[in-house]
Design a protein around this motif. Sequence first.
Motif, PDB file in Angstrom:
ATOM      1  N   SER A 173       0.808  -1.209  -0.050  1.00 54.67           N
ATOM      2  CA  SER A 173      -0.144  -0.219  -0.042  1.00 54.67           C
ATOM      3  C   SER A 173       0.894   1.314   0.032  1.00 54.67           C
ATOM      4  O   SER A 173       2.163   1.184   0.808  1.00 54.67           O
ATOM      5  CB  SER A 173      -1.009   0.039   1.188  1.00 54.67           C
ATOM      6  OG  SER A 173      -0.227   0.033   2.382  1.00 54.67           O
TER       7      SER A 173
ATOM      8  N   SER B 217      -2.010  -1.384  -3.650  1.00 56.82           N
ATOM      9  CA  SER B 217      -3.034  -0.515  -3.407  1.00 56.82           C
ATOM     10  C   SER B 217      -2.692   1.041  -3.179  1.00 56.82           C
ATOM     11  O   SER B 217      -1.633   1.227  -2.492  1.00 56.82           O
ATOM     12  CB  SER B 217      -3.884  -0.938  -2.164  1.00 56.82           C
ATOM     13  OG  SER B 217      -5.080  -0.156  -1.388  1.00 56.82           O
ATOM     14  N   VAL B 218      -3.397   1.832  -3.688  1.00 56.61           N
ATOM     15  CA  VAL B 218      -2.800   3.213  -3.588  1.00 56.61           C
ATOM     16  C   VAL B 218      -4.037   4.252  -2.942  1.00 56.61           C
ATOM     17  O   VAL B 218      -5.244   4.274  -3.404  1.00 56.61           O
ATOM     18  CB  VAL B 218      -2.581   3.792  -5.212  1.00 56.61           C
ATOM     19  CG1 VAL B 218      -2.047   5.113  -5.084  1.00 56.61           C
ATOM     20  CG2 VAL B 218      -1.591   2.937  -5.666  1.00 56.61           C
TER      21      VAL B 218
ATOM     22  N   ASP C  31     -10.472  -0.139  -8.380  1.00 58.68           N
ATOM     23  CA  ASP C  31     -10.514  -1.095  -7.033  1.00 58.68           C
ATOM     24  C   ASP C  31      -9.324  -1.053  -6.227  1.00 58.68           C
ATOM     25  O   ASP C  31      -9.166  -1.104  -5.077  1.00 58.68           O
ATOM     26  CB  ASP C  31     -11.105  -2.612  -7.548  1.00 58.68           C
ATOM     27  CG  ASP C  31     -12.034  -2.844  -7.938  1.00 58.68           C
ATOM     28  OD1 ASP C  31     -12.992  -2.005  -7.827  1.00 58.68           O
ATOM     29  OD2 ASP C  31     -12.214  -3.911  -8.541  1.00 58.68           O
ATOM     30  N   LEU C  32      -8.219  -0.554  -7.064  1.00 56.53           N
ATOM     31  CA  LEU C  32      -7.125  -0.449  -6.336  1.00 56.53           C
ATOM     32  C   LEU C  32      -6.423   1.001  -6.000  1.00 56.53           C
ATOM     33  O   LEU C  32      -5.700   1.199  -5.099  1.00 56.53           O
ATOM     34  CB  LEU C  32      -5.878  -1.236  -7.339  1.00 56.53           C
ATOM     35  CG  LEU C  32      -5.790  -2.698  -7.003  1.00 56.53           C
ATOM     36  CD1 LEU C  32      -4.861  -3.047  -8.037  1.00 56.53           C
ATOM     37  CD2 LEU C  32      -5.282  -3.206  -5.647  1.00 56.53           C
ATOM     38  N   ILE C  33      -7.073   1.869  -6.937  1.00 55.42           N
ATOM     39  CA  ILE C  33      -6.749   3.422  -6.606  1.00 55.42           C
ATOM     40  C   ILE C  33      -8.028   4.033  -5.914  1.00 55.42           C
ATOM     41  O   ILE C  33      -9.141   4.122  -6.333  1.00 55.42           O
ATOM     42  CB  ILE C  33      -6.513   3.995  -7.842  1.00 55.42           C
ATOM     43  CG1 ILE C  33      -5.293   3.274  -8.408  1.00 55.42           C
ATOM     44  CG2 ILE C  33      -6.203   5.321  -7.694  1.00 55.42           C
ATOM     45  CD1 ILE C  33      -4.951   3.622  -9.751  1.00 55.42           C
TER      46      ILE C  33
ATOM     47  N   LEU D 204      -8.693   0.000 -13.014  1.00 48.51           N
ATOM     48  CA  LEU D 204      -8.006  -0.071 -11.842  1.00 48.51           C
ATOM     49  C   LEU D 204      -8.658   0.893 -10.374  1.00 48.51           C
ATOM     50  O   LEU D 204      -7.708   1.117  -9.541  1.00 48.51           O
ATOM     51  CB  LEU D 204      -6.408   0.650 -11.989  1.00 48.51           C
ATOM     52  CG  LEU D 204      -5.687   0.244 -13.085  1.00 48.51           C
ATOM     53  CD1 LEU D 204      -4.414   0.854 -13.354  1.00 48.51           C
ATOM     54  CD2 LEU D 204      -5.064  -1.498 -12.629  1.00 48.51           C
TER      55      LEU D 204
ATOM     56  N   ALA E 146      -0.621   0.472  -9.207  1.00 49.00           N
ATOM     57  CA  ALA E 146      -1.818  -0.310  -8.837  1.00 49.00           C
ATOM     58  C   ALA E 146      -1.434  -1.562  -9.821  1.00 49.00           C
ATOM     59  O   ALA E 146      -2.040  -2.469  -9.849  1.00 49.00           O
ATOM     60  CB  ALA E 146      -3.289   0.343  -9.557  1.00 49.00           C
ATOM     61  N   ARG E 147      -0.977  -1.313 -11.381  1.00 54.77           N
ATOM     62  CA  ARG E 147      -0.832  -2.453 -12.218  1.00 54.77           C
ATOM     63  C   ARG E 147       0.309  -3.286 -11.459  1.00 54.77           C
ATOM     64  O   ARG E 147       0.528  -4.534 -12.068  1.00 54.77           O
ATOM     65  CB  ARG E 147      -0.137  -1.891 -13.486  1.00 54.77           C
ATOM     66  CG  ARG E 147      -1.431  -1.205 -14.209  1.00 54.77           C
ATOM     67  CD  ARG E 147      -0.882  -0.683 -15.563  1.00 54.77           C
ATOM     68  NE  ARG E 147      -2.142  -0.585 -16.437  1.00 54.77           N
ATOM     69  CZ  ARG E 147      -2.175   0.220 -17.639  1.00 54.77           C
ATOM     70  NH1 ARG E 147      -0.842   1.034 -17.949  1.00 54.77           N
ATOM     71  NH2 ARG E 147      -3.196   0.203 -18.067  1.00 54.77           N
TER      72      ARG E 147
ATOM     73  N   ALA F 226       0.350   6.473  -9.797  1.00 47.83           N
ATOM     74  CA  ALA F 226      -0.849   5.644  -9.247  1.00 47.83           C
ATOM     75  C   ALA F 226      -1.229   4.630  -9.978  1.00 47.83           C
ATOM     76  O   ALA F 226      -1.365   3.307  -9.618  1.00 47.83           O
ATOM     77  CB  ALA F 226      -2.101   6.616  -8.759  1.00 47.83           C
ATOM     78  N   LEU F 227      -1.349   4.900 -11.229  1.00 47.65           N
ATOM     79  CA  LEU F 227      -1.684   3.662 -12.406  1.00 47.65           C
ATOM     80  C   LEU F 227      -0.666   2.642 -12.358  1.00 47.65           C
ATOM     81  O   LEU F 227      -1.118   1.419 -12.281  1.00 47.65           O
ATOM     82  CB  LEU F 227      -2.069   4.279 -13.636  1.00 47.65           C
ATOM     83  CG  LEU F 227      -3.031   5.136 -13.838  1.00 47.65           C
ATOM     84  CD1 LEU F 227      -3.187   5.811 -15.182  1.00 47.65           C
ATOM     85  CD2 LEU F 227      -4.501   4.667 -13.522  1.00 47.65           C
TER      86      LEU F 227
ATOM     87  N   ALA G 253      -8.413   6.264 -13.377  1.00 52.09           N
ATOM     88  CA  ALA G 253      -8.326   4.679 -12.563  1.00 52.09           C
ATOM     89  C   ALA G 253      -9.341   3.950 -13.328  1.00 52.09           C
ATOM     90  O   ALA G 253      -9.509   2.792 -13.270  1.00 52.09           O
ATOM     91  CB  ALA G 253      -8.432   4.967 -11.405  1.00 52.09           C
TER      92      ALA G 253
END
Length: 443
Positions: free
Chosen positions: A139, A160-161, A185-187, A183, A155-156, A151-152, A178
Amino acid sequence: MAPHPVRRGPRDPYDTAVTAAPSPAWPTASPRLDDNDGVNDLDTFSLLLADEGRALLASLREYDPSQELAVATRLRREHDAGLVSAALGQARLRQRAVAKFGAADAHRMYFTPNGVEQSTRTSVATHRARAFASRGVRSVADLCCGIGGDALALARAGISVLAVDRDPLTAAVARANAEALGLADLIEVRCADVTDIDTSGYDAVFVDPARRGGRGRIFDPEAYSPPLSWATSAALAAPFAALKIAPGIPHEAIPPQAEAEWISDGGDVKEAVLWFGTGVTPGAVRATLLPSSASLRSAAPLAAPPVGAVGRYLYEPDGAVIRAHLVAEIVERCAGRLIDETIAYVTSDERYVSPYTSAYEITDQLPFNLKKLKALLRERGVGVLTVKKRGSAVEPEEIRRRVKPSGPGAATVFLTRVAGAPTMLIGHPLPPTGAPPQTPLAP
């Protein structure tokens, strides 16, 4: 012993290299209907996120900006004028962003003019995200996230960001990106002042302070927004952290707790980053070259390199090597010498193969004299001329204009100083051989 000039700040003459080479004619800029690229507020941006806006953007993927007036006139028969203006502006930004993000992502993402200019290119962001992931980071608090380039990439990499930016429009663009790239769900994107964010629950922190103001680039690190001192405090409070800075930062401004990395991509220096926390060597410097990920590192500076006569071979260190003040390491590795104590050209009598330098074979060395240069090039039938300069006030394009190269041959001319004297070195590039060494991705 006083520091050698090769280790001085980035505004020294050895850090100024200019190249002029033959190039095709570029098309002139096309006229624009406006100067703000169509998006300057949330209401306008929301038009692009609606179904009509998305469809309109999709139809503009291949549009020719030189035909913008005709395209706008046609589209305004069926769509609101404000939406058309916003879509055309966004289409232009997407075309510009292809160089940083690649066509597949750029044509799905959303941008602001500042976002295109200041965002991290995908290759660099991916390199940094891998460094986080290799440390077991799950994270990250991404402070000053901009349109979300880093952030992208994080996440890839499965991280988690929390992406934070205080500008509402910029935060909205980051959130849209995002979602556009699957993405979300992770950002988590939050519009807030980064100084109000509690990062204690995150494995790592990444800070990318704004380095541009109303008058252009900001060179004083304490004038960054937020200042370097605040960003350093935020980084030191985390188990692991990275802080993006301008590549031209003076070395004396780098916090002593940090390991500094300069990154070039395709031979161009793109950025510098300070690493803090577990596994970092305070005071160490490194130069990383993308796309190979070759990395030259030093935990402590070497002694001042020797200076001597120009040999058969000339080596031009990558800009990241120069910014990291690692030229002495190149000199040591090739058993060579500098041609001048303030110039980052390395020379040797034996061929040296390295991913960190461009190599040239030198055939002639002349005192600076344009008439002699013109005569020599004419005698050898040189029509393809590349002019490079370091430590010279003469502009490469002026040399090309005055010597008027003509013929089937090719040559490279270096305008530089040798032992303090203005000098012209003539030669040709040598192809790289061998594979770059495999190096760790993280500092």
